[in-house]
Design an enzyme around this catalytic site. Sequence first.
Site, PDB file in Angstrom:
ATOM      1  N   THR A 196      -2.642  29.769  17.806  1.00  0.00           N
ATOM      2  CA  THR A 196      -3.001  28.402  17.416  1.00  0.00           C
ATOM      3  C   THR A 196      -3.167  28.305  15.903  1.00  0.00           C
ATOM      4  OG1 THR A 196      -4.094  27.992  19.530  1.00  0.00           O
ATOM      5  CG2 THR A 196      -4.707  26.564  17.700  1.00  0.00           C
ATOM      6  N   CYS A 239     -47.161  22.669  16.330  1.00  0.00           N
ATOM      7  CA  CYS A 239     -47.385  21.311  16.814  1.00  0.00           C
ATOM      8  C   CYS A 239     -48.576  21.234  17.760  1.00  0.00           C
ATOM      9  CB  CYS A 239     -46.128  20.791  17.508  1.00  0.00           C
ATOM     10  SG  CYS A 239     -44.759  20.528  16.372  1.00  0.00           S
ATOM     11  N   CYS A 277     -44.720  23.801  19.986  1.00  0.00           N
ATOM     12  CA  CYS A 277     -44.745  25.175  19.462  1.00  0.00           C
ATOM     13  C   CYS A 277     -46.175  25.589  19.136  1.00  0.00           C
ATOM     14  CB  CYS A 277     -43.845  25.294  18.247  1.00  0.00           C
ATOM     15  SG  CYS A 277     -44.325  24.259  16.845  1.00  0.00           S
ATOM     16  N   ASP A 315      -0.448  25.870  14.276  1.00  0.00           N
ATOM     17  CA  ASP A 315      -0.991  24.543  13.956  1.00  0.00           C
ATOM     18  C   ASP A 315      -1.626  24.451  12.576  1.00  0.00           C
ATOM     19  OD1 ASP A 315      -0.206  24.003  16.502  1.00  0.00           O
ATOM     20  OD2 ASP A 315      -2.201  23.728  17.338  1.00  0.00           O
ATOM     21  N   GLU A 326     -43.330  15.954  17.483  1.00  0.00           N
ATOM     22  CA  GLU A 326     -44.723  15.560  17.678  1.00  0.00           C
ATOM     23  C   GLU A 326     -45.354  15.098  16.361  1.00  0.00           C
ATOM     24  OE1 GLU A 326     -44.116  19.336  20.230  1.00  0.00           O
ATOM     25  OE2 GLU A 326     -43.182  18.354  18.518  1.00  0.00           O
TER      26      GLU A 326
END
Length: 349
Positions: free
Chosen positions: A204, A87, A78, A208, A53
């Site tokens: 993993t 805002c 807010c 890897d 805003e």
Amino acid sequence: MDRHEFYISRCIQLAQNGLGKTYPNPVVGSVIVYNDLIIGEGWHHKAGEPHAEINAVASVKDRSLLTKSTIYVSLEPCSHYGKTPPCSNLIIDSGIKRVVIGTVDPFSEVAGKGIKKLMDAGCEVRVGVLEKECRELNKRFFTFHTKQRPYIILKWAQTSDNFIAPLPDKSAARKPVWITGKYSQQLVHKWRSEEQAIMVGTNTAVADNPRLNTRLWHGSNPVRVVLDRQLRIPKDSHIFDNSVKTIVLTGKVSEERSAKNVIFEQVDFSMDLPQQASDVLFRHEIQSVIIEGGRQTLQAFIDSGLWDEARIFTGNKTFKEGIKAPEISGKIASETQIELDRLKIYFND
């Protein structure tokens, strides 16, 4: 699509520019309309910087038009002081009298308070325009604040004969075995830049030796999360290079393994591990996580029902034998062809 929906749709489009950059804040877009003409636009770029805003108001060249204009915003303005002023105060002080809002903010510090402040100041407020789409835009933020856990995305690649990886080979080099093509791999790195964390299991990480970063895309690296019950992952692994915050969920914490930017969290692997992992990430204020495997980790989240979205690639390679891909059911949201790869996205019903 009526004019209110048209302008909120533009707010959503603007907000998407901030995806992956605003944590812990939501992504928000805003437009200011005078006489059916957009005279100002803005979105939230980064946490600690001006909200949507504020940027929209700042972009208006003729401020005298604000008192006759309508401001559209995808999420409730807010009403509290954080890193930036409220805002809702800015809207009131700017003299804007008409406010159209996509959806209410679930954050307890806002949650209707911004709307009330605007109405108490005499603003005409309309709420709920394209509400479903606005909630989808901030599904990570909404999940975190309403379910007290991160938004959970499962991702894996499988061969055309439904294997996620070849059979384990201790003599093989510690590097990934690629199933998909380069464009699918780049897309995954884009996804990583949009989420706050990325998780893998022990097997993993050992097999890897992944980096779990966004090297194929411009964007922030996610927090790395790894499951390592017995602390089997070698110390020289990429995930322990201290370049990114790394959380290790383990059954035993060792002072010898302590390192800069690496946090060890003790959990009970005999209990509900997906829920414990979600609780740890919630404590670390992580709003989203993409879980990239392997099968045991992914299947645990699937079986617990603790997932929101699954993104599954099927490549044109075959292994004939190996580690079977996870089994999943859910609503297929989309199917896309990426060169020789097929991508299916599921949502958990």
